[in-house]
Write a protein that holds these residues in place. Structure first.
Motif, short mmCIF file in Angstrom:
data_model
loop_
_atom_site.label_atom_id
_atom_site.label_comp_id
_atom_site.label_asym_id
_atom_site.label_seq_id
_atom_site.Cartn_x
_atom_site.Cartn_y
_atom_site.Cartn_z
N ALA A 83 42.23 41.05 39.72
CA ALA A 83 41.11 41.03 38.94
C ALA A 83 40.86 39.88 38.22
O ALA A 83 39.51 39.57 38.30
CB ALA A 83 40.94 42.16 38.12
N VAL A 84 41.70 39.19 37.95
CA VAL A 84 41.20 37.81 37.19
C VAL A 84 40.48 36.92 37.77
O VAL A 84 40.65 36.65 38.91
CB VAL A 84 42.59 37.04 36.70
CG1 VAL A 84 43.33 36.33 37.98
CG2 VAL A 84 42.27 35.90 35.79
N PRO A 85 39.03 36.35 37.34
CA PRO A 85 38.23 35.60 38.06
C PRO A 85 38.94 34.26 38.07
O PRO A 85 39.55 33.66 37.46
CB PRO A 85 37.18 35.61 36.91
CG PRO A 85 37.62 36.03 35.64
CD PRO A 85 38.75 36.90 35.94
N ILE A 86 38.65 33.97 39.48
CA ILE A 86 39.05 32.55 39.85
C ILE A 86 37.82 31.75 40.39
O ILE A 86 36.94 32.25 41.14
CB ILE A 86 39.83 32.48 41.05
CG1 ILE A 86 41.44 33.34 40.54
CG2 ILE A 86 40.44 31.16 41.23
CD1 ILE A 86 42.10 33.66 41.60
N ILE A 87 37.65 30.51 39.81
CA ILE A 87 36.46 29.56 40.35
C ILE A 87 37.13 28.59 41.10
O ILE A 87 38.13 27.92 40.60
CB ILE A 87 35.62 29.09 39.23
CG1 ILE A 87 34.80 30.15 38.59
CG2 ILE A 87 34.71 27.99 39.68
CD1 ILE A 87 34.11 29.91 37.30
N PHE A 88 36.98 28.10 42.39
CA PHE A 88 37.47 27.16 43.02
C PHE A 88 36.29 25.80 43.04
O PHE A 88 35.40 25.96 43.07
CB PHE A 88 37.54 27.32 44.52
CG PHE A 88 38.82 28.46 44.86
CD1 PHE A 88 40.09 27.91 44.52
CD2 PHE A 88 38.56 29.63 45.13
CE1 PHE A 88 41.03 28.76 44.64
CE2 PHE A 88 39.97 30.32 45.25
CZ PHE A 88 40.82 30.15 45.02
N ILE A 89 37.03 24.69 42.78
CA ILE A 89 36.37 23.52 43.08
C ILE A 89 36.99 22.65 43.90
O ILE A 89 38.14 22.48 44.22
CB ILE A 89 36.29 22.70 41.38
CG1 ILE A 89 37.66 22.35 40.86
CG2 ILE A 89 35.62 23.59 40.53
CD1 ILE A 89 37.86 21.48 39.76
N THR A 90 36.11 21.90 44.77
CA THR A 90 36.59 21.05 45.76
C THR A 90 35.46 19.98 46.59
O THR A 90 34.31 20.17 46.18
CB THR A 90 37.06 21.90 47.06
OG1 THR A 90 37.60 21.21 48.02
CG2 THR A 90 35.71 22.77 47.59
N ALA A 91 36.08 19.00 46.74
CA ALA A 91 35.14 17.98 47.42
C ALA A 91 35.08 18.30 48.81
O ALA A 91 34.14 17.59 49.55
CB ALA A 91 35.84 16.65 47.25
N SER A 106 37.12 35.38 45.19
CA SER A 106 36.90 34.36 43.83
C SER A 106 35.45 34.53 43.44
O SER A 106 34.65 35.22 43.98
CB SER A 106 36.94 32.85 44.47
OG SER A 106 35.69 32.47 45.34
N SER A 107 35.33 34.16 42.15
CA SER A 107 34.37 34.43 41.40
C SER A 107 33.22 33.27 41.38
O SER A 107 32.12 33.26 40.86
CB SER A 107 34.60 34.60 39.82
OG SER A 107 35.29 35.74 39.92
#
Length: 230
Positions: A83-91, A106-107
């Motif tokens: 359940a832990v929220p995950i935000i992905f960042i990427t180029a 993912s959140s």
């Protein structure tokens, strides 16, 4: 930005995983005033170690990193915490990255470069949605989570396939968690007041236990069944 908007983040512990030291330091300085604590890692391996060692409320992670990618790290974390929220960042907002992000529930997904407002709003939405979800979900332990609103059982983040009868039974016991549900109540609710013998109910319980774990549903001899997770 109006700091009052982000007051909901003040007790949040953030894990930020990024291999670009410059970006890591910039993001840390940007979000630190709004949150409780920020832990930083340079790759997925370090991120996983920090997650296991600390109470983390939100993860922000790059995807493409040496040693262990953000996706691989998230897959391991999902085995521990679905359940832990995950935000992905990427180029690189490739179809593969988007698909992996979705499959890991993912959140958020931010494409570099992004500004502080975009990041902060993504964080706020992730935490708010997580808090709302937590109010309607019950941790049944051993990786099982039950969504009361949707009446869906999850194991390590994936929905468990249940028949309609199994769904009704599980909902009835979880709605009355900690209390014994009688055989008569089970027969009436689960079988829509149609006759179900004790043998039928017992065989049914054995089948549903095989989809969860046996200790979750307790048999109260001569009375009925209950779920007690204390």
């Amino acid at each position: 930005m109006d700091n009052k908007i982000f007051e909901n983040l003040k007790d949040t512990n953030v894990l930020f995983v990024e291999d670009d030291e410059n970006l890591k330091n910039i993001v840390k300085s940007l979000i630190a005033p709004y949150i409780n604590e920020i832990y930083t890692a340079g790759n997925g391996e370090e991120g996983l170690e920090l997650f296991n060692a600390n109470k983390i409320d939100l993860i922000i992670s790059d995807i493409n990193m040496a040693h262990m990618s953000g996706i691989s790290m998230a897959q391991e974390i999902r085995k521990i915490d679905p359940a832990v929220p995950i935000i992905f960042i990427t180029a690189y907002d490739t179809d593969e990255n988007l698909y992996n992000s979705i499959s890991l529930k993912s959140s958020g997904f931010l494409k570099k470069p992004f500004d502080r407002r975009q990041l902060m709003i993504s964080m706020l939405m992730a935490i708010t949605n997580s808090q709302n979800l937590a109010q309607n979900t019950i941790d049944l332990k051993n990786g099982f989570i039950y969504d009361m609103n949707a009446r869906i059982l999850y194991k390590d983040g994936d929905a468990v396939v249940l028949t309609r009868t199994e769904q009704r039974f599980l909902y009835l016991l979880i709605k009355n968690i900690g209390r014994v549900v009688s055989f008569d109540a089970i027969e009436s609710y689960v079988w829509n007041e149609k006759f179900a013998s004790l043998d039928t109910i017992r065989n049914f319980i054995n089948r549903i236990r095989s989809k969860i774990y046996p200790e979750l549903i307790k048999n109260i001899a001569g009375i009925g069944y209950k779920i007690d997770i204390d």
